[in-house]
Scaffold this active site. Structure first.
Site, PDB file in Angstrom:
ATOM      1  N   CYS A 142      -8.172  27.965  25.778  1.00  0.00           N
ATOM      2  CA  CYS A 142      -8.890  27.183  26.784  1.00  0.00           C
ATOM      3  C   CYS A 142      -8.899  25.693  26.422  1.00  0.00           C
ATOM      4  O   CYS A 142      -7.847  25.064  26.391  1.00  0.00           O
ATOM      5  CB  CYS A 142     -10.292  27.751  26.977  1.00  0.00           C
ATOM      6  SG  CYS A 142     -11.046  27.235  28.549  1.00  0.00           S
ATOM      7  N   LYS A 163     -15.226  24.451  39.658  1.00  0.00           N
ATOM      8  CA  LYS A 163     -14.989  25.187  38.425  1.00  0.00           C
ATOM      9  C   LYS A 163     -14.170  26.449  38.683  1.00  0.00           C
ATOM     10  O   LYS A 163     -14.455  27.205  39.612  1.00  0.00           O
ATOM     11  CB  LYS A 163     -16.339  25.561  37.795  1.00  0.00           C
ATOM     12  CG  LYS A 163     -16.256  26.230  36.441  1.00  0.00           C
ATOM     13  CD  LYS A 163     -17.663  26.521  35.907  1.00  0.00           C
ATOM     14  CE  LYS A 163     -17.618  27.117  34.512  1.00  0.00           C
ATOM     15  NZ  LYS A 163     -18.970  27.404  33.982  1.00  0.00           N
ATOM     16  N   SER A 192     -13.118  30.191  32.823  1.00  0.00           N
ATOM     17  CA  SER A 192     -14.354  29.422  32.926  1.00  0.00           C
ATOM     18  C   SER A 192     -14.053  27.995  32.469  1.00  0.00           C
ATOM     19  O   SER A 192     -14.179  27.664  31.294  1.00  0.00           O
ATOM     20  CB  SER A 192     -15.461  30.038  32.054  1.00  0.00           C
ATOM     21  OG  SER A 192     -16.638  29.265  32.112  1.00  0.00           O
ATOM     22  N   HIS A 235      -9.781  33.411  28.836  1.00  0.00           N
ATOM     23  CA  HIS A 235     -10.592  34.008  27.775  1.00  0.00           C
ATOM     24  C   HIS A 235     -10.503  35.528  27.788  1.00  0.00           C
ATOM     25  O   HIS A 235     -11.482  36.223  28.097  1.00  0.00           O
ATOM     26  CB  HIS A 235     -12.056  33.584  27.943  1.00  0.00           C
ATOM     27  CG  HIS A 235     -12.324  32.149  27.657  1.00  0.00           C
ATOM     28  ND1 HIS A 235     -12.437  31.647  26.383  1.00  0.00           N
ATOM     29  CD2 HIS A 235     -12.481  31.098  28.500  1.00  0.00           C
ATOM     30  CE1 HIS A 235     -12.683  30.350  26.435  1.00  0.00           C
ATOM     31  NE2 HIS A 235     -12.700  29.988  27.702  1.00  0.00           N
ATOM     32  N   GLU A 237     -10.640  37.275  25.311  1.00  0.00           N
ATOM     33  CA  GLU A 237     -11.535  37.766  24.249  1.00  0.00           C
ATOM     34  C   GLU A 237     -12.970  37.978  24.730  1.00  0.00           C
ATOM     35  O   GLU A 237     -13.779  38.578  24.001  1.00  0.00           O
ATOM     36  CB  GLU A 237     -11.529  36.800  23.062  1.00  0.00           C
ATOM     37  CG  GLU A 237     -12.390  35.557  23.225  1.00  0.00           C
ATOM     38  CD  GLU A 237     -11.762  34.462  24.071  1.00  0.00           C
ATOM     39  OE1 GLU A 237     -12.405  33.408  24.269  1.00  0.00           O
ATOM     40  OE2 GLU A 237     -10.621  34.636  24.544  1.00  0.00           O
ATOM     41  N   ARG A 249     -27.408  31.467  32.865  1.00  0.00           N
ATOM     42  CA  ARG A 249     -27.851  30.274  32.130  1.00  0.00           C
ATOM     43  C   ARG A 249     -27.746  29.030  32.990  1.00  0.00           C
ATOM     44  O   ARG A 249     -28.672  28.218  33.056  1.00  0.00           O
ATOM     45  CB  ARG A 249     -26.994  30.113  30.873  1.00  0.00           C
ATOM     46  CG  ARG A 249     -27.319  28.897  30.016  1.00  0.00           C
ATOM     47  CD  ARG A 249     -26.137  28.538  29.139  1.00  0.00           C
ATOM     48  NE  ARG A 249     -24.999  28.086  29.930  1.00  0.00           N
ATOM     49  CZ  ARG A 249     -23.744  28.079  29.493  1.00  0.00           C
ATOM     50  NH1 ARG A 249     -23.451  28.551  28.292  1.00  0.00           N
ATOM     51  NH2 ARG A 249     -22.764  27.630  30.270  1.00  0.00           N
TER      52      ARG A 249
END
Length: 302
Positions: A142, A163, A192, A235, A237, A249
């Site tokens: 990323c 985004k 992200s 991502h 992972e 969040r």
């Protein structure tokens, strides 16, 4: 999966609870095998969560892995206890004389800053230069991929109008490349990020080859000719709930954010997300360890 990490590392219990074989130092020394030395430069705020995620995806091969955790000396993490850092992490000065079979540079939540304004940028540049001589294959994730493309090849990042957030379909462009061996033609990847790299800039560099991309989020996987450098914009992972926790969040912080694409069943944030990228994650990291590290690294038992 014989991954060698400190017994007291929080990831150890998590992985053992998932029935993943975590090897202690005594057991490792009893095997007449040179472990693959893998370093992780962890730039994410929650070090424990990130180190656990990478330990998990590195675990799914018969290879013995010795994982070394590294963090920038020029940046004090706010979301990880200092005792954890002192117990389990090393600085670049402590590892700079070492050689690694593989090295991972994680993402970081600093996309809105110009690269040169990141507090640890100078140190990161030293580390990226060091990987060219002291690491056989380096995997950049990323923002870590964007930073490396900029530092090594002068490829700029570009701010997005919105985004890239959620799960996106990606297409394997060259199934003959070993990193993508065994992948379906289309596969899901969590994304992200607020920035991207233009494909034209990447293709203008003769040292780089695009391996996979998405019609929605652009280039995903890039490598140099021999795979000594690999760049991933997403991502794989991530845990099942990572995007959910990020969404909750940001909403709690008052940010205006769309529901992650293709993530919650029926786009309902109250529903539990279904993890449909786990197999891809294990396959990609197994391919990296096997074809770009284990099978090509010179053997040295020191």
């Amino acid at each position: 999966m014989p991954i060698k990490i400190p017994n007291a590392l929080p990831a150890t219990k998590t992985l053992q609870d998932e029935n993943i074989f975590v090897m202690n130092e005594t057991r490792a020394l009893s095997q007449d095998i040179r472990p693959l030395k893998i370093g992780l430069l962890n730039l994410m705020p929650d070090k424990v969560k990130t180190e656990t995620q990478f330990a998990r995806v590195l675990s799914n091969t018969p290879l013995q892995i010795e994982l070394t955790l590294v963090a920038p000396q020029s940046h004090l993490p706010k979301n990880t206890p200092q005792e954890h850092m002192l117990s389990f992490y090393q600085t670049f000065d402590e590892i700079c004389e070492m050689h690694f079979d593989g090295f991972i540079i994680s993402g970081a939540p600093v996309e809105h800053l110009p690269f040169e304004d990141v507090g640890y940028w100078d140190e990161l540049c030293r580390i990226m230069d060091w990987t060219c001589s002291n690491v056989h294959s380096t995997l950049h994730i990323c923002w870590g991929a964007q930073a490396a493309l900029y530092h090594h090849y002068g490829i700029p990042k570009r701010e997005l109008d919105f985004k890239y957030f959620g799960l996106f379909h990606h297409h394997v462009e060259d199934p003959q490349v070993m990193l993508m061996r065994g992948f379906d033609e289309w596969f899901w990847v969590p994304q992200s990020r607020y920035t991207t790299n233009d494909r034209a800039d990447i293709e203008a560099c003769p040292d780089l080859k695009v391996l996979a991309s998405s019609p929605n989020t652009g280039v995903y996987a890039i490598k140099t000719d021999e795979g000594h450098q690999i760049f991933l914009t997403g991502h794989l992972e991530y845990d099942a709930n990572t995007l959910k926790e990020e969404y909750e969040r940001d909403i709690a912080a008052g940010e205006s954010l769309q529901v992650p694409s293709n993530y919650f069943p029926d786009d309902d944030p109250s529903a539990e997300p279904i993890m449909n990228w786990r197999a891809n994650a294990h396959l990609l990291y197994a391919n990296w360890l096997n074809y770009y590290v284990y099978q090509t690294v010179p053997y040295k038992n020191d």
